[in-house]
Design an enzyme around this catalytic site. Structure first.
Site, PDB file in Angstrom:
ATOM      1  N   ASN A  34      32.435  25.781  82.343  1.00 38.56           N
ATOM      2  CA  ASN A  34      33.245  24.502  82.344  1.00 38.56           C
ATOM      3  C   ASN A  34      32.510  23.155  82.264  1.00 38.56           C
ATOM      4  O   ASN A  34      31.436  23.261  83.115  1.00 38.56           O
ATOM      5  CB  ASN A  34      34.439  24.441  83.509  1.00 38.56           C
TER       6      ASN A  34
ATOM      7  N   HIS B 284      26.990  24.907  80.634  1.00 41.43           N
ATOM      8  CA  HIS B 284      27.254  23.920  79.576  1.00 41.43           C
ATOM      9  C   HIS B 284      27.363  22.465  79.655  1.00 41.43           C
ATOM     10  O   HIS B 284      27.993  21.793  78.828  1.00 41.43           O
ATOM     11  CB  HIS B 284      28.921  24.364  78.673  1.00 41.43           C
TER      12      HIS B 284
ATOM     13  N   CYS C 292      21.410  10.189  74.943  1.00 39.59           N
ATOM     14  CA  CYS C 292      20.915   9.804  73.711  1.00 39.59           C
ATOM     15  C   CYS C 292      20.810  11.255  73.011  1.00 39.59           C
ATOM     16  O   CYS C 292      20.375  11.891  73.418  1.00 39.59           O
ATOM     17  CB  CYS C 292      19.629   8.979  73.605  1.00 39.59           C
TER      18      CYS C 292
ATOM     19  N   CYS D 197      22.035   4.136  72.236  1.00 46.03           N
ATOM     20  CA  CYS D 197      20.877   4.094  73.359  1.00 46.03           C
ATOM     21  C   CYS D 197      20.264   2.989  73.571  1.00 46.03           C
ATOM     22  O   CYS D 197      19.826   2.225  72.542  1.00 46.03           O
ATOM     23  CB  CYS D 197      19.955   5.363  72.987  1.00 46.03           C
TER      24      CYS D 197
ATOM     25  N   CYS E  43      16.425   3.876  72.375  1.00 42.93           N
ATOM     26  CA  CYS E  43      15.874   3.967  71.140  1.00 42.93           C
ATOM     27  C   CYS E  43      16.937   3.610  69.905  1.00 42.93           C
ATOM     28  O   CYS E  43      16.435   3.417  68.893  1.00 42.93           O
ATOM     29  CB  CYS E  43      15.281   5.466  71.004  1.00 42.93           C
TER      30      CYS E  43
ATOM     31  N   SER F 146      37.028  33.839  77.767  1.00 43.50           N
ATOM     32  CA  SER F 146      37.517  34.757  76.825  1.00 43.50           C
ATOM     33  C   SER F 146      36.394  35.726  76.307  1.00 43.50           C
ATOM     34  O   SER F 146      36.425  36.990  75.836  1.00 43.50           O
ATOM     35  CB  SER F 146      37.608  33.866  75.537  1.00 43.50           C
TER      36      SER F 146
ATOM     37  N   GLU G  76      45.166  37.672  79.810  1.00 42.01           N
ATOM     38  CA  GLU G  76      45.098  38.659  78.594  1.00 42.01           C
ATOM     39  C   GLU G  76      43.906  39.495  78.580  1.00 42.01           C
ATOM     40  O   GLU G  76      42.781  39.356  78.934  1.00 42.01           O
ATOM     41  CB  GLU G  76      44.809  37.734  77.368  1.00 42.01           C
TER      42      GLU G  76
HETATM   43  P1  NAD Z   1      38.417  29.972  75.962  1.00 42.09           P
HETATM   44  O1  NAD Z   1      39.074  28.743  75.718  1.00 42.09           O
HETATM   45  O2  NAD Z   1      37.562  30.447  74.958  1.00 42.09           O
HETATM   46  O3  NAD Z   1      38.928  30.950  76.766  1.00 42.09           O
HETATM   47  C1  NAD Z   1      39.987  30.721  77.735  1.00 42.09           C
HETATM   48  C2  NAD Z   1      40.207  32.071  78.376  1.00 42.09           C
HETATM   49  O4  NAD Z   1      41.138  31.691  79.710  1.00 42.09           O
HETATM   50  C3  NAD Z   1      40.987  33.020  77.690  1.00 42.09           C
HETATM   51  O5  NAD Z   1      40.375  34.376  77.800  1.00 42.09           O
HETATM   52  C4  NAD Z   1      42.425  32.817  78.329  1.00 42.09           C
HETATM   53  O6  NAD Z   1      43.256  34.282  78.230  1.00 42.09           O
HETATM   54  C5  NAD Z   1      42.023  32.623  79.789  1.00 42.09           C
HETATM   55  N1  NAD Z   1      43.079  31.863  80.517  1.00 42.09           N
HETATM   56  C6  NAD Z   1      44.088  31.112  80.015  1.00 42.09           C
HETATM   57  N2  NAD Z   1      44.814  30.668  81.005  1.00 42.09           N
HETATM   58  C7  NAD Z   1      44.325  31.261  82.331  1.00 42.09           C
HETATM   59  C8  NAD Z   1      44.746  31.217  83.770  1.00 42.09           C
HETATM   60  N3  NAD Z   1      45.637  30.655  84.036  1.00 42.09           N
HETATM   61  N4  NAD Z   1      44.019  31.985  84.551  1.00 42.09           N
HETATM   62  C9  NAD Z   1      43.065  32.569  83.914  1.00 42.09           C
HETATM   63  N5  NAD Z   1      42.571  32.985  82.888  1.00 42.09           N
HETATM   64  C10 NAD Z   1      43.206  32.102  81.889  1.00 42.09           C
HETATM   65  O7  NAD Z   1      37.229  29.460  77.141  1.00 42.09           O
HETATM   66  P2  NAD Z   1      35.505  29.962  77.459  1.00 42.09           P
HETATM   67  O8  NAD Z   1      35.525  31.177  77.586  1.00 42.09           O
HETATM   68  O9  NAD Z   1      35.365  29.129  78.490  1.00 42.09           O
HETATM   69  O10 NAD Z   1      34.681  29.292  76.555  1.00 42.09           O
HETATM   70  C11 NAD Z   1      34.748  28.536  75.537  1.00 42.09           C
HETATM   71  C12 NAD Z   1      34.101  27.128  75.752  1.00 42.09           C
HETATM   72  O11 NAD Z   1      34.889  26.088  75.990  1.00 42.09           O
HETATM   73  C13 NAD Z   1      33.086  27.092  76.904  1.00 42.09           C
HETATM   74  O12 NAD Z   1      31.808  26.832  76.419  1.00 42.09           O
HETATM   75  C14 NAD Z   1      33.410  25.810  77.709  1.00 42.09           C
HETATM   76  O13 NAD Z   1      32.616  24.962  78.120  1.00 42.09           O
HETATM   77  C15 NAD Z   1      34.426  25.045  76.887  1.00 42.09           C
HETATM   78  N6  NAD Z   1      35.567  24.578  77.450  1.00 42.09           N
HETATM   79  C16 NAD Z   1      35.609  23.979  78.843  1.00 42.09           C
HETATM   80  C17 NAD Z   1      36.640  23.315  79.368  1.00 42.09           C
HETATM   81  C18 NAD Z   1      36.713  22.847  80.681  1.00 42.09           C
HETATM   82  O14 NAD Z   1      35.376  22.369  81.177  1.00 42.09           O
HETATM   83  N7  NAD Z   1      37.732  22.907  81.487  1.00 42.09           N
HETATM   84  C19 NAD Z   1      37.887  23.252  78.716  1.00 42.09           C
HETATM   85  C20 NAD Z   1      37.930  23.761  77.364  1.00 42.09           C
HETATM   86  C21 NAD Z   1      36.870  24.407  76.691  1.00 42.09           C
END
Ligand code: NAD
Length: 232
Positions: free
Chosen positions: A83, A100, A108, A130, A133, A172, A198
């Site tokens: 996240n 991430h 920049c 920036c 640069c 996911s 899921e």
């Molecule tokens: P993803 O969006 O691909 O998957 C999210 C997962 O969370 C799914 O498997 C879904 O079934 C599950 N989910 C939904 N609600 C839930 C709950 N209440 N409790 C538990 N699980 C739940 O996200 P990902 O796998 O983190 O990867 C995608 C990319 O998205 C990452 O690189 C991340 O950096 C980025 N991202 C980050 C944020 C954040 O920082 N909050 C938000 C959106 C996307």
């Protein structure tokens, strides 16, 4: 290891959910890749500023709190997150490994110099330049097709090799290389526990699949560990 799902109950959309409403016309690669930024920096900037606004209104949920509690209860605990929000830190987790990057940091696109965002720049329709640069400033997050910070990945992989158990929450399991960490841990003999509403690629290989929302399951888990610790 956590993904976007752990923050879903805080009102932060997962990538799938973020593609709704205003942004449903665009796919994630268009909005979160170096090519997308090159093609239309203004569009990418506006999407990130919209997400930043959402994050500022979000507060940690009981799932974040339970992970901070589990860290206190376990002798050794490493929190690795995909996240880009700061909800784990806000819930009291220390030493969070961000694979991430962070939506609150900017740099920049060319020389990588850190950039401190002003209020005016936040409201603008296109990214600022920036100060060093003159190239465009971008969010300091890892986009599709980019490498992850090698030190964070190395630390996470080392932990996966030596841990007894890995708790995978709200991811996911589709984004490489984070998706490999549970597999590394499993091969090294650890128990893999997946928490997700899921089933998916991680639950398919997990030893234990706890199906449901992390904000509901993790507090129960933390309570159970606390009871074990106190012999209750
Ligand atoms: P993803 O969006 O691909 O998957 C999210 C997962 O969370 C799914 O498997 C879904 O079934 C599950 N989910 C939904 N609600 C839930 C709950 N209440 N409790 C538990 N699980 C739940 O996200 P990902 O796998 O983190 O990867 C995608 C990319 O998205 C990452 O690189 C991340 O950096 C980025 N991202 C980050 C944020 C954040 O920082 N909050 C938000 C959106 C996307």
């Amino acid at each position: 290891m956590t993904g976007a799902g752990v923050s879903a109950e805080s009102g932060v959309p997962t990538f799938r959910d973020a593609q709704t409403g205003l942004w449903s016309r665009f796919n994630a690669e268009e909005l979160a890749s170096p090519q997308g930024f090159e093609r239309d920096p203004g569009l990418v900037w506006r999407w990130y500023m919209w997400r930043l606004g959402q994050l500022e209104e979000a507060a940690p949920n009981p799932g974040h709190g339970a992970l901070a509690e589990l860290a206190r209860l376990c002798e050794s605990f490493l929190l690795v997150t995909q996240n880009v929000d700061s909800l784990h830190e806000q819930a009291g987790s220390a030493d969070v490994l961000h694979l991430h990057g962070s939506l609150f940091e900017f740099r920049c696109a060319a020389c990588a110099a850190p950039h401190h965002l002003t209020e005016g720049e936040r409201g603008a329709d296109s990214p600022p330049a920036c100060g060093l640069c003159g190239d465009l400033v971008r969010p300091d997050v890892v986009w599709f097709g980019e490498s992850l910070p090698w030190d964070a990945v190395g630390d996470a992989a080392a932990a996966a090799h030596r841990c007894e158990a890995v708790l995978v929450v709200g991811t996911s399991g589709l984004v490489y290389p984070a998706s490999q960490l549970p597999l590394i841990a499993r091969q090294a003999g650890a128990t893999v526990i997946d928490v997700n509403p899921e089933p998916g690629p991680i639950s398919a290989v997990a030893d234990i699949f706890l199906q449901g929302k992390s904000g509901e399951i993790l507090p129960d888990l933390a309570r159970a560990v606390a009871d074990l610790r106190t012999g209750g």
